[in-house]
Design a protein around this motif. Structure first.
Motif, mmCIF file in Angstrom:
data_model
loop_
_atom_site.group_PDB
_atom_site.id
_atom_site.type_symbol
_atom_site.label_atom_id
_atom_site.label_comp_id
_atom_site.label_asym_id
_atom_site.label_seq_id
_atom_site.Cartn_x
_atom_site.Cartn_y
_atom_site.Cartn_z
ATOM 1 N N THR A 1 0.832 -1.204 0.000
ATOM 2 C CA THR A 1 0.000 0.000 0.000
ATOM 3 C C THR A 1 0.866 1.253 0.000
ATOM 4 O OG1 THR A 1 -1.733 -1.170 1.196
ATOM 5 C CG2 THR A 1 -1.845 1.219 1.220
ATOM 6 N N MET A 2 1.924 1.260 0.791
ATOM 7 C CA MET A 2 2.813 2.422 0.870
ATOM 8 C C MET A 2 3.606 2.629 -0.415
ATOM 9 S SD MET A 2 4.006 1.897 4.842
ATOM 10 C CE MET A 2 5.423 2.945 4.715
ATOM 11 N N SER A 3 3.658 1.623 -1.275
ATOM 12 C CA SER A 3 4.369 1.722 -2.550
ATOM 13 C C SER A 3 3.415 2.027 -3.702
ATOM 14 C CB SER A 3 5.115 0.413 -2.828
ATOM 15 O OG SER A 3 6.058 0.180 -1.826
ATOM 16 N N ASN A 4 2.208 2.459 -3.339
ATOM 17 C CA ASN A 4 1.202 2.867 -4.310
ATOM 18 C C ASN A 4 0.649 1.703 -5.141
ATOM 19 O OD1 ASN A 4 -0.458 4.927 -5.151
ATOM 20 N ND2 ASN A 4 0.829 5.468 -6.897
ATOM 21 N N PHE A 5 0.611 0.520 -4.534
ATOM 22 C CA PHE A 5 -0.038 -0.636 -5.143
ATOM 23 C C PHE A 5 -1.249 -0.993 -4.287
ATOM 24 C CE2 PHE A 5 4.429 -1.300 -6.445
ATOM 25 C CZ PHE A 5 4.248 -1.318 -7.821
ATOM 26 N N THR A 6 -2.136 -1.768 -4.849
ATOM 27 C CA THR A 6 -3.255 -2.286 -4.075
ATOM 28 C C THR A 6 -2.693 -3.200 -2.986
ATOM 29 O OG1 THR A 6 -4.641 -2.240 -6.029
ATOM 30 C CG2 THR A 6 -5.390 -3.623 -4.210
#
Length: 137
Positions: A116-121
């Motif tokens: 989530t913090m890496s801009n993925f679901t």
């Protein structure tokens, strides 16, 4: 009310290793909408000499590092101390099934947060049936 089992007690959970990365080589056109999550898990049980305690570790490797097929990769390892009153076959079985399952419960939210913090679901790891796993020593 269900009986609470204290045959096996866990303490001192430690995160031993976290490697995580976003693959620069990832090509979204090579994947489908959903990723096929295939976990590579390894657990080890180290008994003390008196067989009253053990250190159990769990390592999870997920996706290939710098793959074109997967946007992220992980290598996570944790461990905990387990103790019991009397060593028997039930304890041995629990050290190889219940103990790594408990350790996985600490790794699952970590991987979810990192994705989530890496801009993925958020990636929610599946539960693992360690009773089907080969015993590691």
């Amino acid at each position: 009310m269900p009986k609470i089992s204290s045959h096996l007690r866990m303490k001192n959970v430690k995160l031993m290793q976290v490697e995580y990365g976003v693959s620069a080589k990832f090509k979204p056109e090579l994947t489908h909408q959903s990723l096929n999550v295939s976990l590579n898990t390894t657990h080890k049980v180290r008994l003390n000499k008196k067989k009253t305690q053990a250190i159990v570790s769990l390592e999870i490797k997920l996706f290939k590092k710098n793959s074109e097929e997967f946007p992220i990769w992980f290598n996570v390892k944790n461990q905990a101390e387990f103790e019991w009153d009397e060593y028997n076959e039930k304890i041995e079985a629990m050290l190889n099934t219940v103990a790594p399952a408990h350790l996985l419960s600490y790794i699952r939210p970590l991987i979810s947060q990192l994705t989530t913090m890496s801009n993925f679901t958020a990636l929610n790891l599946p539960l693992v049936d360690f009773s089907q796993d080969d015993k590691s020593d």
